[in-house]
Design a protein around this motif. Structure first.
Motif, PDB file in Angstrom:
ATOM      1  N   SER A 343       0.835  -1.210   0.000  1.00  0.00           N
ATOM      2  CA  SER A 343       0.000   0.000   0.000  1.00  0.00           C
ATOM      3  C   SER A 343       0.867   1.256   0.000  1.00  0.00           C
ATOM      4  N   ALA A 344       1.936   1.237   0.808  1.00  0.00           N
ATOM      5  CA  ALA A 344       2.848   2.380   0.846  1.00  0.00           C
ATOM      6  C   ALA A 344       3.554   2.560  -0.493  1.00  0.00           C
ATOM      7  N   MET A 345       3.959   1.452  -1.136  1.00  0.00           N
ATOM      8  CA  MET A 345       4.612   1.527  -2.444  1.00  0.00           C
ATOM      9  C   MET A 345       3.671   2.081  -3.503  1.00  0.00           C
ATOM     10  N   LYS A 346       2.408   1.691  -3.426  1.00  0.00           N
ATOM     11  CA  LYS A 346       1.408   2.186  -4.382  1.00  0.00           C
ATOM     12  C   LYS A 346       1.202   3.684  -4.221  1.00  0.00           C
ATOM     13  N   ASP A 347       1.128   4.152  -2.975  1.00  0.00           N
ATOM     14  CA  ASP A 347       0.957   5.584  -2.727  1.00  0.00           C
ATOM     15  C   ASP A 347       2.183   6.371  -3.174  1.00  0.00           C
ATOM     16  N   LEU A 348       3.369   5.789  -2.985  1.00  0.00           N
ATOM     17  CA  LEU A 348       4.586   6.443  -3.451  1.00  0.00           C
ATOM     18  C   LEU A 348       4.579   6.581  -4.971  1.00  0.00           C
ATOM     19  N   LYS A 349       4.148   5.547  -5.649  1.00  0.00           N
ATOM     20  CA  LYS A 349       4.108   5.561  -7.115  1.00  0.00           C
ATOM     21  C   LYS A 349       3.115   6.583  -7.634  1.00  0.00           C
ATOM     22  N   ASN A 350       1.964   6.702  -6.942  1.00  0.00           N
ATOM     23  CA  ASN A 350       0.911   7.632  -7.369  1.00  0.00           C
ATOM     24  C   ASN A 350       1.122   9.050  -6.843  1.00  0.00           C
ATOM     25  N   GLY A 351       2.161   9.247  -6.017  1.00  0.00           N
ATOM     26  CA  GLY A 351       2.417  10.569  -5.461  1.00  0.00           C
ATOM     27  C   GLY A 351       1.460  10.964  -4.361  1.00  0.00           C
ATOM     28  N   ASN A 352       0.785   9.983  -3.777  1.00  0.00           N
ATOM     29  CA  ASN A 352      -0.200  10.246  -2.717  1.00  0.00           C
ATOM     30  C   ASN A 352       0.498  10.243  -1.355  1.00  0.00           C
ATOM     31  N   ILE A 353       1.410  11.173  -1.164  1.00  0.00           N
ATOM     32  CA  ILE A 353       2.189  11.226   0.069  1.00  0.00           C
ATOM     33  C   ILE A 353       2.304  12.671   0.541  1.00  0.00           C
ATOM     34  N   LEU A 354       2.570  12.829   1.830  1.00  0.00           N
ATOM     35  CA  LEU A 354       2.799  14.153   2.386  1.00  0.00           C
ATOM     36  C   LEU A 354       4.200  14.634   2.029  1.00  0.00           C
ATOM     37  N   CYS A 355       4.365  15.929   1.935  1.00  0.00           N
ATOM     38  CA  CYS A 355       5.687  16.503   1.703  1.00  0.00           C
ATOM     39  C   CYS A 355       6.587  16.168   2.892  1.00  0.00           C
ATOM     40  N   PRO A 356       7.815  15.705   2.653  1.00  0.00           N
ATOM     41  CA  PRO A 356       8.712  15.360   3.768  1.00  0.00           C
ATOM     42  C   PRO A 356       8.916  16.499   4.752  1.00  0.00           C
ATOM     43  N   TYR A 357       8.996  17.717   4.246  1.00  0.00           N
ATOM     44  CA  TYR A 357       9.222  18.856   5.140  1.00  0.00           C
ATOM     45  C   TYR A 357       7.970  19.174   5.956  1.00  0.00           C
ATOM     46  N   GLN A 358       6.802  18.888   5.390  1.00  0.00           N
ATOM     47  CA  GLN A 358       5.570  19.046   6.156  1.00  0.00           C
ATOM     48  C   GLN A 358       5.509  18.022   7.279  1.00  0.00           C
ATOM     49  N   CYS A 359       5.961  16.794   6.994  1.00  0.00           N
ATOM     50  CA  CYS A 359       6.019  15.757   8.036  1.00  0.00           C
ATOM     51  C   CYS A 359       6.932  16.199   9.178  1.00  0.00           C
ATOM     52  N   ASN A 360       8.065  16.796   8.829  1.00  0.00           N
ATOM     53  CA  ASN A 360       9.002  17.259   9.844  1.00  0.00           C
ATOM     54  C   ASN A 360       8.375  18.332  10.725  1.00  0.00           C
ATOM     55  N   LYS A 361       7.629  19.242  10.135  1.00  0.00           N
ATOM     56  CA  LYS A 361       6.966  20.292  10.908  1.00  0.00           C
ATOM     57  C   LYS A 361       5.901  19.712  11.834  1.00  0.00           C
ATOM     58  N   MET A 362       5.178  18.704  11.358  1.00  0.00           N
ATOM     59  CA  MET A 362       4.141  18.072  12.177  1.00  0.00           C
ATOM     60  C   MET A 362       4.753  17.372  13.385  1.00  0.00           C
ATOM     61  N   VAL A 363       5.855  16.647  13.164  1.00  0.00           N
ATOM     62  CA  VAL A 363       6.526  15.954  14.266  1.00  0.00           C
ATOM     63  C   VAL A 363       7.103  16.963  15.249  1.00  0.00           C
ATOM     64  N   ARG A 364       7.671  18.048  14.720  1.00  0.00           N
ATOM     65  CA  ARG A 364       8.248  19.086  15.567  1.00  0.00           C
ATOM     66  C   ARG A 364       7.191  19.683  16.493  1.00  0.00           C
TER      67      ARG A 364
END
Length: 437
Positions: A343-364
């Protein structure tokens, strides 16, 4: 009771002793928690010392960043980085340190740590306040769990407050250690999101890289890990596994890699320093966690902070850690884990992912050490209002645990403290401290 989110009305300087068998130069979640919490407490004006056992090349007093003073006691490791539970052999040196440093609060870490429990019980007999942080989950059925839970019950029956890193961990601690629920606070771990930053340029766009960083032990699900690798590598030519960590189960991954001919798609890095973890994480697209039990998984938070999609088993307190948009939860079996990765590979292929920098801000925003420190301070302020019990009341609490011989141990510890008080009076220790002898 004071709320965990209620702002402090008055700020009092505390003198805190962190006690545990697990500290640097050893690496792990408990060690990192103690170090980061201590650093933030020092920044907020408190005095913190650490008591742990010696390591091969480290014994005596050492100073770390921000003047954090660490006592590496001359105590040898007995089993799995823990000292032998003698209960009485270290009373003199522990008492000397607690008086010399004017400690008010003893904060023990990890249910596995013998030294944390011993220092806490000595501190309680000396009239100090005690706090205990439980970082793990335990079962109830096997003999080792029964013995560990009873020992934990004995050690925590007189503890002023407990801290658990997840609500699941709180329920587990209340049940197995018979601690009153109102004494247990839930304060999660945190991560330095300014260190674990994304770097998408390090990823290989031609392959899907799955990163695993874990101690290679049974409870981390290494058997599931090996089975997932054996299942997916033959079916996906563009998949790569990077595995960091060491442990007694390393042989299983080596066997799968060699016998199945997966040298081209499985890389074993061995033991990593904590400073090297981020540079490995940023190479991955997906982070895989196959733990069988976990109170709170620091590794998945660090991976999310670096912008990786996280696939993890749905065990213990893991469902509480990250929002659904950042994690794929699976059952602890091969079929479910493989489906989660796909499922994660499929989302990566389709571009259905959060921006990495947005993830960093959320964790912060969700997990930062200064917020964790402020919540811990509230626990410290609350327990200082507790009245100290006389010896008879403490013995009555130990008696309610059902292990009568333990009363003799506590009584012997108290008598030894009284004897040492006569031989080495407190005023002599004060003089030694003033003149830095």
């Amino acid at each position: 009771m004071i709320s965990q989110t209620e702002p402090l009305k008055t700020k009092k300087r505390h003198v805190i002793c962190m006690a545990s068998d697990f500290f640097y130069p050893n690496t792990g979640g408990v060690e990192e928690h103690i170090y980061n919490l201590s650093q933030c407490l020092i920044k907020r004006g408190h005095k913190v010392i650490v008591i742990t056992h010696c390591y091969d090349d480290r014994v005596g007093v050492r100073y770390l960043t921000a003047g954090l003073k660490v006592y590496y006691l001359p105590i040898r490791v007995f089993y799995h980085q823990c000292a032998l539970p003698t209960m009485i052999c270290n009373i003199a040196i522990v008492r000397y340190i607690l008086i010399r440093e004017c400690v008010e609060i003893v904060h023990g870490h990890s249910a596995f740590s013998v030294l944390a429990h011993e220092v806490s019980m000595i501190g309680k007999l000396m009239g100090l306040k005690t706090v205990f942080t439980d970082h793990s989950l335990f079962g109830f059925a096997d003999m080792s769990a029964v013995l560990t839970n009873k020992y934990l019950q004995l050690c925590l029956c007189e503890c002023d407050a407990c801290i658990c890193v997840s609500h699941t961990g709180k329920e587990n601690t209340v049940l197995r250690a018979k601690v009153r629920a109102h004494k247990v606070s839930v304060i999660p771990n945190a991560v330095d999101a300014y260190t674990f930053t994304p770097d998408p340029s390090q990823r290989d766009p031609n392959v899907v890289t799955i990163v695993i960083i874990s101690r290679l032990v049974y409870r981390k699900g290494v058997d599931l890990m090996a089975a997932v690798i054996a299942d997916m590598c033959p079916r996906y030519s563009n998949i790569r596994f990077i595995i960091g960590g060491d442990g007694p189960k390393m042989w299983l991954l080596q066997e799968v890699r060699e016998r199945k001919g997966f040298q081209h798609c499985v890389t074993l890095l061995g033991s990593l320093k904590h400073s090297e973890v981020r540079n490995v994480l940023v190479k991955g697209d997906i982070f895989l966690n196959t733990s069988l039990t976990e109170a709170y998984c620091m590794a998945i938070v660090e991976a999310a902070s670096c912008g990786l999609k996280v696939v993890s088993t749905k065990v213990g307190g893991i469902p509480e850690v990250l929002p659904e948009s950042m994690i794929y939860l699976t059952e602890p079996n091969v079929t479910s884990i493989v489906a989660g990765i796909e499922s994660a590979m499929k989302d990566l292929k389709n571009g259905n992912i959060l921006c990495p920098y947005q993830c960093n801000k959320m964790v912060r925003k969700m997990y930062n050490w200064m917020d964790i420190t402020r919540r811990t301070e509230i626990v410290y302020n609350r327990i200082l209002l507790n009245k100290n019990k006389v010896l008879g009341q403490q013995l009555r609490s130990y008696l309610n645990c059902g292990v009568w011989p333990f009363l003799l141990v506590i009584s012997l510890m108290y008598l030894l403290l009284q004897l040492i008080e006569r031989l080495y009076k407190r005023k002599h220790i004060d003089i030694a401290r003033d003149f830095k002898l």
